[in-house]
Design a protein around this motif. Structure first.
Motif, mmCIF file in Angstrom:
data_model
loop_
_atom_site.group_PDB
_atom_site.id
_atom_site.type_symbol
_atom_site.label_atom_id
_atom_site.label_comp_id
_atom_site.label_asym_id
_atom_site.label_seq_id
_atom_site.Cartn_x
_atom_site.Cartn_y
_atom_site.Cartn_z
ATOM 1 N N ARG A 83 0.865 -1.177 0.000
ATOM 2 C CA ARG A 83 0.000 0.000 0.000
ATOM 3 C C ARG A 83 0.905 1.231 0.000
ATOM 4 O O ARG A 83 1.939 1.243 0.685
ATOM 5 C CB ARG A 83 -0.925 0.033 1.224
ATOM 6 N N GLY A 84 0.519 2.247 -0.793
ATOM 7 C CA GLY A 84 1.349 3.429 -0.901
ATOM 8 C C GLY A 84 0.848 4.569 -0.024
ATOM 9 O O GLY A 84 -0.327 4.949 -0.094
ATOM 10 N N VAL A 85 1.723 5.122 0.799
ATOM 11 C CA VAL A 85 1.401 6.262 1.661
ATOM 12 C C VAL A 85 1.920 7.517 0.958
ATOM 13 O O VAL A 85 3.126 7.674 0.756
ATOM 14 C CB VAL A 85 2.037 6.095 3.052
ATOM 15 N N VAL A 86 1.003 8.405 0.569
ATOM 16 C CA VAL A 86 1.346 9.604 -0.189
ATOM 17 C C VAL A 86 1.531 10.768 0.768
ATOM 18 O O VAL A 86 0.655 11.043 1.612
ATOM 19 C CB VAL A 86 0.257 9.915 -1.233
ATOM 20 N N LEU A 87 2.666 11.467 0.618
ATOM 21 C CA LEU A 87 2.970 12.656 1.416
ATOM 22 C C LEU A 87 2.979 13.866 0.480
ATOM 23 O O LEU A 87 3.640 13.842 -0.575
ATOM 24 C CB LEU A 87 4.322 12.517 2.107
ATOM 25 N N ARG A 88 2.288 14.904 0.840
ATOM 26 C CA ARG A 88 2.270 16.151 0.069
ATOM 27 C C ARG A 88 2.965 17.233 0.875
ATOM 28 O O ARG A 88 2.475 17.642 1.923
ATOM 29 C CB ARG A 88 0.839 16.549 -0.250
ATOM 30 N N TYR A 92 0.933 13.816 5.502
ATOM 31 C CA TYR A 92 0.161 12.698 4.977
ATOM 32 C C TYR A 92 -1.008 13.208 4.151
ATOM 33 O O TYR A 92 -1.750 14.100 4.572
ATOM 34 C CB TYR A 92 -0.350 11.826 6.125
ATOM 35 N N SER A 93 -1.178 12.595 2.961
ATOM 36 C CA SER A 93 -2.270 12.985 2.069
ATOM 37 C C SER A 93 -3.288 11.867 1.908
ATOM 38 O O SER A 93 -4.476 12.073 2.135
ATOM 39 C CB SER A 93 -1.715 13.387 0.699
ATOM 40 N N GLN A 94 -2.844 10.676 1.522
ATOM 41 C CA GLN A 94 -3.764 9.569 1.296
ATOM 42 C C GLN A 94 -2.974 8.270 1.235
ATOM 43 O O GLN A 94 -1.741 8.266 1.195
ATOM 44 C CB GLN A 94 -4.526 9.772 -0.023
ATOM 45 N N THR A 95 -3.738 7.169 1.194
ATOM 46 C CA THR A 95 -3.147 5.835 1.027
ATOM 47 C C THR A 95 -3.608 5.284 -0.306
ATOM 48 O O THR A 95 -4.805 5.243 -0.600
ATOM 49 C CB THR A 95 -3.581 4.897 2.162
ATOM 50 N N VAL A 96 -2.655 4.857 -1.131
ATOM 51 C CA VAL A 96 -2.929 4.422 -2.496
ATOM 52 C C VAL A 96 -2.986 2.903 -2.537
ATOM 53 O O VAL A 96 -2.152 2.218 -1.940
ATOM 54 C CB VAL A 96 -1.849 4.957 -3.453
ATOM 55 N N GLU A 97 -3.968 2.385 -3.294
ATOM 56 C CA GLU A 97 -4.116 0.948 -3.480
ATOM 57 C C GLU A 97 -3.135 0.459 -4.547
ATOM 58 O O GLU A 97 -2.540 1.248 -5.275
ATOM 59 C CB GLU A 97 -5.555 0.624 -3.881
ATOM 60 N N PRO A 98 -2.964 -0.862 -4.670
ATOM 61 C CA PRO A 98 -2.036 -1.398 -5.671
ATOM 62 C C PRO A 98 -2.450 -1.009 -7.094
ATOM 63 O O PRO A 98 -3.635 -0.853 -7.415
ATOM 64 C CB PRO A 98 -2.118 -2.915 -5.464
ATOM 65 N N GLY A 99 -1.450 -0.845 -7.970
ATOM 66 C CA GLY A 99 -1.689 -0.498 -9.359
ATOM 67 C C GLY A 99 -0.833 0.672 -9.808
ATOM 68 O O GLY A 99 0.030 1.177 -9.079
ATOM 69 N N LEU A 100 -1.102 1.154 -11.064
ATOM 70 C CA LEU A 100 -0.381 2.282 -11.641
ATOM 71 C C LEU A 100 -1.040 3.584 -11.215
ATOM 72 O O LEU A 100 -2.251 3.747 -11.332
ATOM 73 C CB LEU A 100 -0.366 2.178 -13.172
ATOM 74 N N LEU A 103 1.616 11.000 -9.537
ATOM 75 C CA LEU A 103 1.677 12.063 -8.548
ATOM 76 C C LEU A 103 2.551 13.188 -9.089
ATOM 77 O O LEU A 103 3.452 12.951 -9.900
ATOM 78 C CB LEU A 103 2.226 11.544 -7.209
ATOM 79 N N PRO A 104 2.307 14.368 -8.663
ATOM 80 C CA PRO A 104 3.134 15.495 -9.116
ATOM 81 C C PRO A 104 4.508 15.442 -8.460
ATOM 82 O O PRO A 104 4.626 15.483 -7.230
ATOM 83 C CB PRO A 104 2.339 16.720 -8.674
ATOM 84 N N THR A 105 5.512 15.365 -9.300
ATOM 85 C CA THR A 105 6.880 15.307 -8.792
ATOM 86 C C THR A 105 7.238 16.610 -8.099
ATOM 87 O O THR A 105 6.790 17.685 -8.482
ATOM 88 C CB THR A 105 7.850 15.043 -9.948
ATOM 89 N N PHE A 106 8.059 16.485 -7.059
ATOM 90 C CA PHE A 106 8.511 17.583 -6.204
ATOM 91 C C PHE A 106 7.391 18.134 -5.316
ATOM 92 O O PHE A 106 7.625 19.009 -4.510
ATOM 93 C CB PHE A 106 9.114 18.744 -7.019
ATOM 94 N N VAL A 107 6.179 17.601 -5.477
ATOM 95 C CA VAL A 107 5.061 18.023 -4.631
ATOM 96 C C VAL A 107 4.633 16.879 -3.717
ATOM 97 O O VAL A 107 4.518 17.037 -2.508
ATOM 98 C CB VAL A 107 3.880 18.516 -5.485
ATOM 99 N N ASP A 108 4.393 15.714 -4.314
ATOM 100 C CA ASP A 108 4.008 14.524 -3.554
ATOM 101 C C ASP A 108 5.148 13.519 -3.548
ATOM 102 O O ASP A 108 5.972 13.474 -4.477
ATOM 103 C CB ASP A 108 2.762 13.877 -4.150
ATOM 104 N N ARG A 109 5.136 12.681 -2.521
ATOM 105 C CA ARG A 109 6.096 11.578 -2.406
ATOM 106 C C ARG A 109 5.357 10.374 -1.872
ATOM 107 O O ARG A 109 4.526 10.499 -0.952
ATOM 108 C CB ARG A 109 7.243 11.960 -1.461
ATOM 109 N N VAL A 110 5.605 9.208 -2.429
ATOM 110 C CA VAL A 110 4.915 7.980 -2.035
ATOM 111 C C VAL A 110 5.907 7.039 -1.365
ATOM 112 O O VAL A 110 7.048 6.881 -1.809
ATOM 113 C CB VAL A 110 4.255 7.307 -3.258
ATOM 114 N N ILE A 111 5.433 6.389 -0.273
ATOM 115 C CA ILE A 111 6.234 5.408 0.464
ATOM 116 C C ILE A 111 5.490 4.088 0.417
ATOM 117 O O ILE A 111 4.418 3.958 1.037
ATOM 118 C CB ILE A 111 6.469 5.845 1.915
ATOM 119 N N PRO A 112 5.974 3.084 -0.291
ATOM 120 C CA PRO A 112 5.300 1.780 -0.329
ATOM 121 C C PRO A 112 5.547 1.003 0.965
ATOM 122 O O PRO A 112 6.661 0.972 1.495
ATOM 123 C CB PRO A 112 5.936 1.074 -1.536
#
Length: 385
Positions: A83-88, A92-100, A103-112
């Motif tokens: 599961r991907g944890v998105v940081l803006r 913390y912004s949201q949790t992403v489900e599996p798949g493609l 995200l906007p680079t330099f704005v959001d960062r995802v941690i699997p």
């Protein structure tokens, strides 16, 4: 050979800046920009002055290329077990489900974060028990992540925090348990108590972790006293074996004992009934003799006496008779007499017992067939009226 080395044969066409025969030095920036401008459709002569066409086209091209690179760099893939944890901007912004996803680079960062795999964490150490003994304990904790956000942000280091929670819970449980229970019979209690304490700590700190299993690997005394404790454990095992053997023996003996008790009870009841019936028969017999006794007391008394003596003499083999007035004692060895009679009559079976002959009553005298003498009944009077 480099283009600006002396002695190159007078070939000055190797100057990349087109300065033939001139003194070598740094390139002319105006000339470089002029050539670039000519390639993009700029001015054709004189020094470069940064025309408007170059500004518009060059900036647009650069921005377009950067935009494409920025857009392409924003695509990412989350695996099935993650599961991907998105940081803006670090929040913390949201949790992403599996798949493609994008995200906007330099704005959001995802941690699997892996939420499917079962992770293992060992725990071991020397601990003090309730009865002030030292024991070496080893356990293995299996867990998995169920909340990626809490796992990443509730505590600074979730794995290290879990390790400290396991160590704290295990030492607390061992400290409240005796060494014999830890090593022998109380292992399951220690395991379950440790799991309950760890789950309480995890819930309190919101670690986002779920325990899958807690395995109690081993609990051993220190090596210095290992042999003594092995002997103690062997003795306890022998004790349990003896207890089981005794219980098996009791289960085998108990039905036999119950049967004997039942048989004795039935024999007692039969004896009771026999005695009661016999007493009732005696009472009935005496009741039937009472009218005769009332009519003839002396005769009835004498008859009872004779019947009683007949019963007594029938069970003895020696009789001593005191003849009144003579001072002589008459001894009758009936056993020898009977054995002599048995020897004199071989045709009679040895196992046959001849019933005693009853005396013939004549004129108030009893005549015995074995002797020719007549004995008066008062000879056997014992002083009863």
């Amino acid at each position: 050979m480099a283009w600006n080395e002396p002695g190159n044969g007078g070939n000055k066409d190797r100057d990349p800046w087109g300065q033939k025969g001139k003194e070598q030095g740094p390139p002319d920036l105006d000339e470089v920009f002029k050539k670039l401008t000519s390639k993009f459709g700029g001015g054709k002569g004189g020094k470069f002055t940064g025309g408007a066409n170059f500004n518009k086209v060059g900036v647009s091209l650069v921005l377009g290329v950067l935009a494409v690179i920025w857009a392409v760099s924003g695509f990412y893939t989350i695996k099935e077990a993650e599961r991907g944890v998105v940081l803006r901007f670090g929040q913390y912004s949201q949790t992403v489900e599996p798949g493609l996803s994008w995200l906007p680079t330099f704005v959001d960062r995802v941690i699997p974060v892996d939420v499917r795999s079962i992770r293992s964490m060992p725990a071991a150490g020397s601990m003090l028990t309730k009865d002030e003994n030292v024991v070496d304990v080893k356990m293995d904790i299996q867990y998995r992540v169920i909340n990626p956000r809490e796992y990443l942000f509730s505590v600074t280091n979730p794995d290290d925090s879990l390790h400290q929670a396991i160590d704290s819970a295990l030492r607390f449980v061992i400290g409240h348990t005796t060494m014999d229970d830890v090593i022998t019979t109380g292992r399951e209690v220690v395991r379950q108590s440790t799991r309950d304490n760890i789950e309480a700590i995890i819930d309190e700190y919101h670690m986002g972790i779920e325990l899958v299993d807690v395995n109690f690997l081993s609990a051993r005394p220190p090596e210095a006293v290992k042999d003594a404790f092995d002997d103690a454990i062997a003795a306890q095992e022998d004790e349990q074996r003896y207890i089981r053997e005794a219980e098996a023996y009791a289960r085998a003996i108990e039905p036999t004992a119950r049967g004997q008790v039942k048989r004795i009870e039935q024999e007692a009841q039969a004896y009771q009934q026999q005695i009661v019936l016999k007493a009732q028969g005696e009472v009935a017999r005496f009741n039937s003799l009472l009218p005769q006794y009332q009519l003839a007391p002396e005769v009835t008394r004498q008859r009872l006496y004779l019947e009683t003596m007949e019963t007594v003499y029938s069970n003895t083999t020696k009789i001593v008779v005191d003849t009144k007035g003579t001072g002589n004692m008459l001894y009758l060895p009936l056993d020898k007499i009977m054995s002599a009679n048995a020897d004199s009559k071989p045709t009679r079976s040895a196992n046959t017992v001849q019933a005693p002959q009853q005396p013939a009553k004549s004129n108030n005298r009893y005549q015995y067939p074995d002797t020719n003498s007549n004995v008066r009944p008062d000879r056997f009077n014992t002083g009863r009226n």
